[in-house]
Write an enzyme that holds these catalytic residues in place. Structure first.
Site, short mmCIF file in Angstrom:
data_model
loop_
_atom_site.label_atom_id
_atom_site.label_comp_id
_atom_site.label_asym_id
_atom_site.label_seq_id
_atom_site.Cartn_x
_atom_site.Cartn_y
_atom_site.Cartn_z
N ASP A 99 -3.54 1.95 3.20
CA ASP A 99 -3.52 1.37 2.07
C ASP A 99 -3.39 2.76 1.09
O ASP A 99 -3.40 3.67 1.51
CB ASP A 99 -4.55 0.64 1.30
CG ASP A 99 -4.00 -0.45 0.49
OD1 ASP A 99 -3.43 0.05 -0.72
OD2 ASP A 99 -4.25 -1.85 0.77
N HIS A 158 1.69 -0.23 -1.38
CA HIS A 158 0.37 0.26 -0.66
C HIS A 158 0.75 1.53 -0.06
O HIS A 158 -0.05 1.64 1.12
CB HIS A 158 -0.33 -1.00 -0.26
CG HIS A 158 -0.83 -1.91 -1.30
ND1 HIS A 158 -1.84 -1.52 -2.35
CD2 HIS A 158 -0.65 -3.20 -1.45
CE1 HIS A 158 -2.20 -2.71 -2.94
NE2 HIS A 158 -1.27 -3.51 -2.52
N GLU A 191 2.33 -6.99 -3.09
CA GLU A 191 2.36 -5.95 -4.34
C GLU A 191 2.93 -4.84 -4.24
O GLU A 191 2.68 -3.55 -4.16
CB GLU A 191 0.86 -5.72 -4.41
CG GLU A 191 -0.03 -6.80 -4.67
CD GLU A 191 -1.64 -6.36 -4.85
OE1 GLU A 191 -2.26 -7.25 -5.65
OE2 GLU A 191 -2.02 -5.65 -4.11
#
Length: 797
Positions: A225, A299, A362
């Site tokens: 991440d 990410h 995301e």
């Protein structure tokens, strides 16, 4: 004759225990499909023999593990032999025997089992090793909780029978029963994020042990991440040389401080490939599949810090030191695809899992929108927008992973721009993504945040350790049904199961991780194993206390918010505050104090609502037979009693709706709270606070105290000025005080109670005007933005 009567009485008592009170003997989690209580118990002793079919290596390993655990916890050495004769039946069993037998019932699948316990014999039947393994997990839960301990004599021996001396080993009782059991879903998962905070191999193994006991079969390991790359990739050593290291970490919650505060401590750790293999081998012994997650295309900051040429701009980049979603993502160049394929090749070589999780969530499109390369690529591929560009990336990765004989899992954002042909969707933003994917005949794993995110608060957020935000008590986890209503049977079959997720932004230690995970993961285990018709929260709650004992013997730092009393309060017509405490159904004995001290078994017992005639801190704990059940260092509430308590007031400027919630209770005696992104008991205003409080009669007054919310990360500032005026008739007001306040105050968010004292005067009406600063002052997070006021309880003294 007397001997015969005593025998009949004893026999009748055993029947009573086996029938009318039988449920207390069976505390298995997750609850089996069918459990038929029977009279009697099987005695596990040093004379017990364990027999497995000849030449069944997998079964022998399962049996050996059981025998070793019995010896570890009790000191007894059970005899383990191969079964080389006709299976023993209950009728002719002369020996104290536990036998493993093949099951010919094809309806039980490869994870189902039969378990029959009589006073002479325990028979475990399954078609495959998985079924035998899960049967043994059930057998552990039929035994006393101490059997799961790691050291003979270290735990409580109260549930063991037999001599307690060193020379005579104890015996263990298994209540007689007949169980037929198999899982509702094929996918029963738990996740762990090790990117935000790293957890050792030893902790991972313990986590796998606990998953196995609860019959989970998939461990989703979130390895990369923005905040850290945690898996060694031989071809790209900078991923761990640079990408595993962040220079410091945010202190507290994301919104706690303005400006944000960092600890200044470098954070660095990762798993070598040998450690990865070690975890995978260990998980296999627990019949748990390990699914790696390599995040893309978003990410990606840890990877971009290591190899900035994979980005659309030149950077520079650094591993993220705080949480959130960042604009910097992988650029879909051929160099990036080569990198991702190389990484996934090493990952696939390490992990035997059918599934490889590639994230897909995301991913901001800001950089792609500005990138000339991305816009040219979209034009060449005839893509309409950046969502379709993301779909193009996911589809290419899908084809590559499929070419290696594996399948991808992606978060539900991979539906945007078109779903890749072979993708399995993990639905986290509610259930709609899962419904959409199932209707498209794609496999789905359900993990909606409102039911499955174990990094949310599980109790009163103002009392709990810092967490991400949101409320997810254990009964809400238990209430979840992974198969959405309205799906046709031909669509519902694509719901593979569900998963509990543990995101570790605010979970830095093993103890905190266990506190957040257990016992809520036990509720999730029942969600994914037990048939919907068999689920019963009250019955689950009945089984939890014994399960807590098991967790204690396993040295698990589980949360006890399950036992917490629930607070509610209301003002009385006399200007007092009445506090009501609602007990848990299994812990009716609530003790409390009014001075903030920790309650003990000798403290006042709650029997009726508590009437507070003055301000007090109410602290509670629940007990059973004098033993504390809830966590003693927790659960307290402040209540304020003043001349304003319970009095009516008029707001001359309307409050705003939305967050923080507007419940208009400024004089009810209760105080607000802050936790995660959540605020309670605070009224927000975009304009000034202009309130007139009616005390009901003339009163001597000399002070007003107001709770103001300072939450500048959300543009909620202290007022610039407060004006107090008083009146006898509500028409003519005379000034009592005007005071300037520091609207630009930074620091930690809090409810700040400001006193405003003035010369004693008589009044019935008190007007309070708190002037909004208008714009967020310079030096705070968002200077120039429209400011709000947040008001908590108002006191008049």
């Amino acid at each position: 004759m007397l001997t015969r009567l005593l025998f009949i009485a004893a026999f009748s008592l055993r029947l009573l225990v086996a029938s009318g009170q039988s449920t207390d003997r069976y505390t298995i989690i997750p609850r089996p499909v069918q459990l038929e209580p029977r009279a009697g118990e099987f005695l596990v002793s040093q004379h017990t023999m364990v027999m497995v079919p000849f030449a069944q290596a997998d079964l022998k390993a399962i049996a050996e593990s059981f025998v070793n655990q019995i010896k570890l916890s009790s000191g007894m050495s059970l005899s383990l032999r191969t079964l080389d004769k006709t299976p023993v039946s209950g009728a002719n069993a002369g020996a104290n025997l536990i036998q493993f037998l093949p099951l010919r019932d094809t309806t039980m699948g490869d994870e189902g089992y039969h378990l029959t316990v009589t006073p002479q014999l325990i028979t475990i039947e399954a078609a495959e090793p998985k079924g035998f393994f899960y049967a043994v997990q059930t057998l552990y839960q039929l035994l006393p909780p101490s059997v799961l301990g790691k050291e003979h004599g270290a735990g409580s021996m109260g549930s063991l029978v037999g001599p307690a001396s060193r020379s005579a080993l104890p015996a263990l009782l298994v209540p007689a029963c007949r169980i037929q059991d198999k899982p509702r879903y094929v996918y029963r998962g738990m996740n762990l994020d090790v990117s935000r905070h790293f957890f050792s191999v030893a902790f991972i193994k313990k986590y796998l042990d606990l998953m196995a006991l609860h019959k989970f079969n998939n461990f989703h390991w979130h390895l990369t991440d923005d905040q850290g790359w945690r898996i060694e990739i031989k071809k790209y050593p900078k991923l761990t040389q640079i990408g595993s290291r962040r220079r410091e970490t945010l202190v507290g919650h994301y919104d706690d401080f303005d400006p944000q505060v960092f600890d200044g401590k470098p954070y660095n750790d990762f798993y070598t490939q040998d450690e990865i293999r070690e975890v995978i081998r260990y998980a296999a012994t627990k019949y748990i599949n390990v699914i790696p997650e390599i995040e893309l295309p978003g990410h990606a900051l840890a990877a971009l810090a290591s190899y900035p040429e994979l980005a659309c701009t030149t950077g520079p980049y650094q591993v993220a030191t705080k949480w959130g979603v960042f604009d910097d993502v992988f650029c879909p160049t051929e160099k990036t695809f080569t990198f991702l394929q190389d990484v996934l090749t090493e990952v696939i070589e390490l992990f035997p899992s059918k599934y490889i999780h590639i994230g897909g969530d995301e991913c901001p499109k800001t950089v792609w929108h500005r990138s000339a390369f991305c816009q040219q690529l979209m034009k060449r591929l005839k893509l309409k927008n950046e969502n379709q560009l993301q779909s193009y990336i996911i589809t290419r990765i899908d084809k590559f992973v499929t070419s290696k004989g594996r399948r991808i899992i992606g978060w539900d954002e991979i539906l945007q721009g078109g779903l890749s042909p072979n993708a399995t969707v993990m639905s986290w933003r509610g259930i709609n993504g899962g419904i959409q994917a199932a209707k498209l005949h794609h496999d789905v794993i359900m993990t909606p945040g409102q039911f499955c995110y174990l990094n949310f608060y599980q109790g009163d957020f103002s009392q709990e350790p810092v967490a991400f935000g949101g409320s997810l008590p254990i009964d809400k986890v238990y209430s979840y049904d992974p198969t959405p209503a309205g799906l046709l049977p031909t669509e519902a079959k694509y719901i593979l199961g569900a998963q509990g997720n543990v995101w570790t932004e605010y979970i830095a230690t093993p103890d905190q991780a266990e506190y957040m995970i257990w016992p809520r993961a036990a509720a999730m285990a029942e969600v994914v194993w037990t048939p919907l018709a068999q689920k019963d929260y009250n019955d689950f709650a009945r089984r939890l206390p014994t399960h807590f004992e098991r967790l204690s013997h396993l040295n698990v730092n589980y949360a006890r918010t399950f036992y917490d009393a629930q607070f509610s309060a209301k003002p009385t017509s006399e200007g007092h505050v009445e506090v009501t405490l609602a007990p848990n159904i299994l812990s009716p004995d609530i003790r409390y104090t009014l001075d903030g001290s920790i309650p003990s078994g000798e403290s006042a017992r709650y029997e009726k609502p508590i009437l507070l005639t003055r301000s007090a801190t109410v602290r509670t704990a629940t007990f059973q037979n004098g033993k504390p059940l809830s966590q003693l260092a927790k659960l307290e509430k402040d209540y304020l009693v003043s001349k304003a308590t319970g009095k009516s007031y008029t707001l001359l400027n309307a409050p705003t709706s939305g967050r923080p919630d507007s419940n208009y209770n400024l004089t009810d005696g209760t105080t607000g709270g802050i936790g995660g992104y959540e605020i309670s008991g605070v009224v927000a205003f975009r304009n000034d606070l202009n309130a007139v409080i009616d005390l009901g009669k003339l009163e001597p007054v000399e002070s007003v105290r107001i709770g103001f919310l300072k939450y500048t990360a959300k543009n909620i500032c202290l007022p610039k000025q407060v004006e107090i005026s008083v009146s006898e008739d509500g028409k003519v007001f005379k000034p009592a005080l005007t005071a300037r306040t520091n609207a630009a105050e930074s620091g930690k968010r809090a409810i700040v109670r400001l006193p405003f004292d003035f010369t004693t005067t008589h009044a019935r009406y008190i007007r309070i005007i708190a002037r909004n600063v208008g714009k967020v002052p310079v030096g705070l997070r968002y200077p120039g933005k429209a400011a709000q006021l947040g008001i908590d309880e108002i006191e008049v003294r």
